[in-house]
Every structure is written in structure tokens, then in C-alpha cells.
Design an enzyme around this catalytic site. Structure first.
Site, PDB file in Angstrom:
ATOM      1  N   ALA A 111     -84.702   2.850   1.831  1.00  0.00           N
ATOM      2  CA  ALA A 111     -83.392   2.921   1.612  1.00  0.00           C
ATOM      3  C   ALA A 111     -82.319   1.608   1.770  1.00  0.00           C
ATOM      4  O   ALA A 111     -82.376   1.362   2.891  1.00  0.00           O
ATOM      5  CB  ALA A 111     -82.788   4.146   2.337  1.00  0.00           C
ATOM      6  N   ARG A 150     -83.852  10.887  -5.885  1.00  0.00           N
ATOM      7  CA  ARG A 150     -84.598  11.790  -4.520  1.00  0.00           C
ATOM      8  C   ARG A 150     -83.439  12.700  -4.112  1.00  0.00           C
ATOM      9  O   ARG A 150     -82.213  12.366  -3.804  1.00  0.00           O
ATOM     10  CB  ARG A 150     -85.119  10.914  -3.494  1.00  0.00           C
ATOM     11  CG  ARG A 150     -85.306  11.751  -2.210  1.00  0.00           C
ATOM     12  CD  ARG A 150     -86.057  10.877  -1.251  1.00  0.00           C
ATOM     13  NE  ARG A 150     -87.690  10.816  -1.508  1.00  0.00           N
ATOM     14  CZ  ARG A 150     -88.590  10.389  -0.845  1.00  0.00           C
ATOM     15  NH1 ARG A 150     -88.252  10.106   0.342  1.00  0.00           N
ATOM     16  NH2 ARG A 150     -89.801  10.185  -1.120  1.00  0.00           N
ATOM     17  N   CYS A 185     -87.924   3.355   5.647  1.00  0.00           N
ATOM     18  CA  CYS A 185     -87.152   2.399   6.336  1.00  0.00           C
ATOM     19  C   CYS A 185     -87.758   1.667   7.622  1.00  0.00           C
ATOM     20  O   CYS A 185     -88.624   2.027   8.355  1.00  0.00           O
ATOM     21  CB  CYS A 185     -85.630   3.107   7.097  1.00  0.00           C
ATOM     22  SG  CYS A 185     -84.475   3.647   5.917  1.00  0.00           S
ATOM     23  N   GLY A 222     -95.901   8.571   2.338  1.00  0.00           N
ATOM     24  CA  GLY A 222     -95.088   8.007   3.296  1.00  0.00           C
ATOM     25  C   GLY A 222     -96.102   7.603   4.502  1.00  0.00           C
ATOM     26  O   GLY A 222     -96.690   6.590   4.395  1.00  0.00           O
ATOM     27  N   TYR A 282     -77.891  12.309   3.584  1.00  0.00           N
ATOM     28  CA  TYR A 282     -77.032  11.161   3.278  1.00  0.00           C
ATOM     29  C   TYR A 282     -76.098  11.476   2.250  1.00  0.00           C
ATOM     30  O   TYR A 282     -75.461  12.567   1.923  1.00  0.00           O
ATOM     31  CB  TYR A 282     -77.794   9.995   2.940  1.00  0.00           C
ATOM     32  CG  TYR A 282     -78.942   9.557   4.100  1.00  0.00           C
ATOM     33  CD1 TYR A 282     -78.458   9.453   5.453  1.00  0.00           C
ATOM     34  CD2 TYR A 282     -80.357   9.723   4.075  1.00  0.00           C
ATOM     35  CE1 TYR A 282     -79.431   9.327   6.526  1.00  0.00           C
ATOM     36  CE2 TYR A 282     -80.973   9.368   4.920  1.00  0.00           C
ATOM     37  CZ  TYR A 282     -80.706   9.095   6.211  1.00  0.00           C
ATOM     38  OH  TYR A 282     -81.641   8.980   7.142  1.00  0.00           O
TER      39      TYR A 282
END
Length: 356
Positions: free
Chosen positions: A57, A229, A25, A322, A181
Site C-alpha cells: 500500500a 482490492r 506493508c 501474503g 481504509y
């Protein structure tokens, strides 16, 4: 040839190498719309030689945003900016992917550098939804428990988002069912206390994710891969476990999912997570070994030799980078030099290929 730089083919899509840029993000959008920051962010990693980039995302509904600054794909107006990124990625040999997400009870928060706290309506926030009316943190307002009509709206939002993603030119779609989430909230017994067909048993808690998979698959051409994921464990007693993840992987494999991207945690604010180099890799290895489903390894993978070892020992099929990619957008080019592999550099940068 180093395994890290061998092609990886799923369905009709081939990655030129096994290096995937993980969804990260940027909290830099307005009304879900991308801008120059997003283009430069993804573009630099395409120039850097990644085989696939998964866009951050991207919210399937406005109420599914983690923050007001998240990217969105709930409206046709979002598509021109997304297409611009897709075209640039493809022009540099990087497969364009996108992660479709709904934050559930973890929505309506300030961006990290703005404090990260939950936002009330007076601060631009909104009411959040979840499987059950259980807040993520003690000081937060509990979400609204979704009724069956609300669950159907979520599924349809993912379906419509997938349709738009395909129209924008993305060639890999990933469903975000990790990090606490919404879809993870349904999977975990710690956040799902429903008494109906979407709660209780493992099969019921997995129902919504499988329905989302089915809905998205109806919008995807057969030659495009679908990834998921997950958080392979909640790191908390009584929560989602590695064994649950293996069971889920078998179901996902049967229902048209091509790869499981194995992260962990995020559903319990105080979970004791043993963070360290490659700490999540064993979960990817277990799923791959027990189910035959392709997996992605992620989590503090920071060196070329480390990534190569994971692939060479059969622990995963691809490496997701990442934070290391934030530190070094050109990690693939540098890793190729370290591993003794000849790879093409962008024409504009070839003068720097040799250090002589």
C-alpha cells in the site's frame, strides 16, 4: 499443466503464472522513500518465481499513510527508488504492480512493532480524514469529515499517483478499497453517515471509488490492467455485505476494472472474523460466478495443492499470497516441484534445482 502455472493475460500484460505476491506493508520507509530493504524484499520474491508482485500500500498523499514509515508516491522524489524495484522485477520475469492507497481515519498510527497506536501531533502524527467524523476505535481521536473540496483533492491525489506509477514502469495498478481504509470507509454504511451525494444510498457510497477509477484510468495506457482490492464483507450486521460486493463488481467491470481482489474485514475493530484456511475464497468465487469479472483469491492460502484446487474449480483467476510468501519467498519454485511442473530457475540458483 497445473492451472497455477498457466499464463494469465489481461489487456496487454501476461503473467507467466497465476501466483501474485499480495501487497504487504513493510513499514520501513522514510518520508515515503524506498530503500534497500524494499528492493531486497520485492527482489527475493521475483527471484522466487512469482508472476506478479503488487508493491505494498503506497500512499497517494502524506496524510494518507497508515504510519510515518509507509511508502509514498505523492512526489517525484519517490520515483527513482520505485523504478529501481520495477527494473529488478522485470529482469526476473515478474510483472511489477503497485497498490495505491489512502488510509483515511486509519492513518497516523505507529508501525505494528512500535505499538500500532494512533499518533498525536507531539509524536509525529497528523489529523486524519474520513467520510464522517467517526473514530475507528473508541480511544482514538475522530477524523475530520471531508468536504467536497477535500474529496476532490483525494481523487486528484489518486490521479497524480497513477501518473507517477505509470512513469515508474508499473504494469498493473491496484486501488486499495479494502481493510477499513478511506475508500472502504466511503463504501460501508458503518463508517459513512454523510447526508450528501457521497453518502446514504449504495450508489452514493460507491461514488468516490468510481470517480477514483475513472481518474486513474485517464492516466493509464489502455494495455495496462487496473485492479481493485475490496473487503467483500464487514463481518458486521448493518455493514458492507457480499451482495454489495457483487453489485459493486458489476459497476467496476463497466468502468474499466479488470480484476477484483477479494479480501474482507478491517473496518470494524471488533468484528468477529471466522479466520481459517481459504476463508475468503468463497467471496472471490461468488463475484466471478455472478459477474464474469476476474477475481483474485487471498487469505490463508498456504499450500500448492490448495492454490491449484481454487483455480481448477473456477473459484478465482489468480492466487494472492501474503504471509506464506513472507515465510517462503520461493513458494512458486517449491510449488512447481510439488505439482510436477518444470519452471525456469534463476541461473545463479540452478545448482539447487535438483535435490540429488
Amino acid at each position: 499443466m497445473a492451472q497455477l502455472f498457466t499464463p494469465f493475460t489481461q489487456r496487454g500484460i501476461t503473467l507467466k503464472n497465476r501466483i501474485v505476491i499480495s501487497p504487504m506493508c513493510q513499514y520501513s520507509a522514510q518520508d515515503g522513500l524506498s530503500n534497500d530493504w524494499h528492493l531486497v524484499h520485492v527482489g527475493s520474491r521475483a527471484v522466487g518465481g512469482a508472476g506478479l508482485l503488487l508493491l505494498e500500500a503506497t500512499a497517494v498523499a502524506p496524510e494518507g499513510r497508515i504510519t510515518p514509515d509507509d511508502l509514498g508516491i505523492w512526489h517525484e522524489e519517490h520515483l527513482p527508488g520505485l523504478r529501481r524495484m520495477v527494473e529488478f522485477l522485470k529482469s526476473h520475469g515478474c510483472v511489477p504492480g503497485i497498490q495505491l492507497a489512502h488510509a483515511g481515519r486509519k492513518a497516523s498510527h505507529a508501525s505494528p512493532w512500535k505499538g500500532g497506536h494512533q499518533l498525536g501531533p507531539d509524536a509525529g502524527g497528523w489529523s486524519t480524514v474520513a467520510p464522517s467524523a467517526l473514530a475507528f476505535a473508541p480511544n482514538e481521536t475522530p477524523p475530520l469529515a471531508l468536504d467536497e473540496a477535500g474529496i476532490l483533492r483525494v481523487t486528484e491525489a489518486f490521479r497524480a499517483a497513477a501518473r507517477r506509477a505509470v512513469a515508474a514502469g508499473f504494469e498493473v495498478l491496484e486501488i486499495h478499497a479494502a481493510h477499513g481504509y478511506l475508500l472502504h470507509q466511503f463504501l460501508s454504511p458503518l463508517s459513512n453517515h454523510r447526508p450528501d451525494a457521497y453518502g446514504g444510498s449504495f450508489e452514493n457510497r460507491a461514488r468516490l471509488l468510481l470517480e477514483v477509477v475513472a481518474a486513474i484510468r485517464t492516466e493509464m495506457p489502455l494495455h495496462l490492467p487496473l485492479w481493485v482490492r475490496v473487503s467483500a464483507t464487514d463481518w458486521t450486521e448493518g455493514g458492507w455485505t457480499a451482495e454489495d460486493t457483487v453489485r459493486l463488481a458489476l459497476l467496476l467491470k463497466e468502468n474499466g476494472v479488470d480484476l477484483l481482489d477479494c479480501s474482507t474485514g478491517g473496518n470494524v475493530a471488533t468484528a468477529p472474523i471466522p479466520v481459517g484456511p481459504g476463508y475468503q475464497v468463497p467471496f472471490a468465487e461468488q463475484v466471478r460466478r455472478c459477474t464474469g469479472l476476474a477475481t483474485g483469491a487471498v487469505g490463508l492460502i498456504t499450500a500448492a495443492q490448495q492454490a491449484e484446487h481454487i483455480l481448477a474449480t473456477g473459484q478465482a483467476d489468480v492466487i494472492l499470497l501474503g504471509r506464506e510468501s513472507l515465510r517462503d519467498p520461493y513458494f512458486p519454485l517449491h510449488a512447481a516441484r510439488e505439482l510436477g511442473v518444470e519452471v525456469a530457475w534463476p541461473d545463479q540458483y540452478t545448482r539447487a534445482k535438483s535435490r540429488l
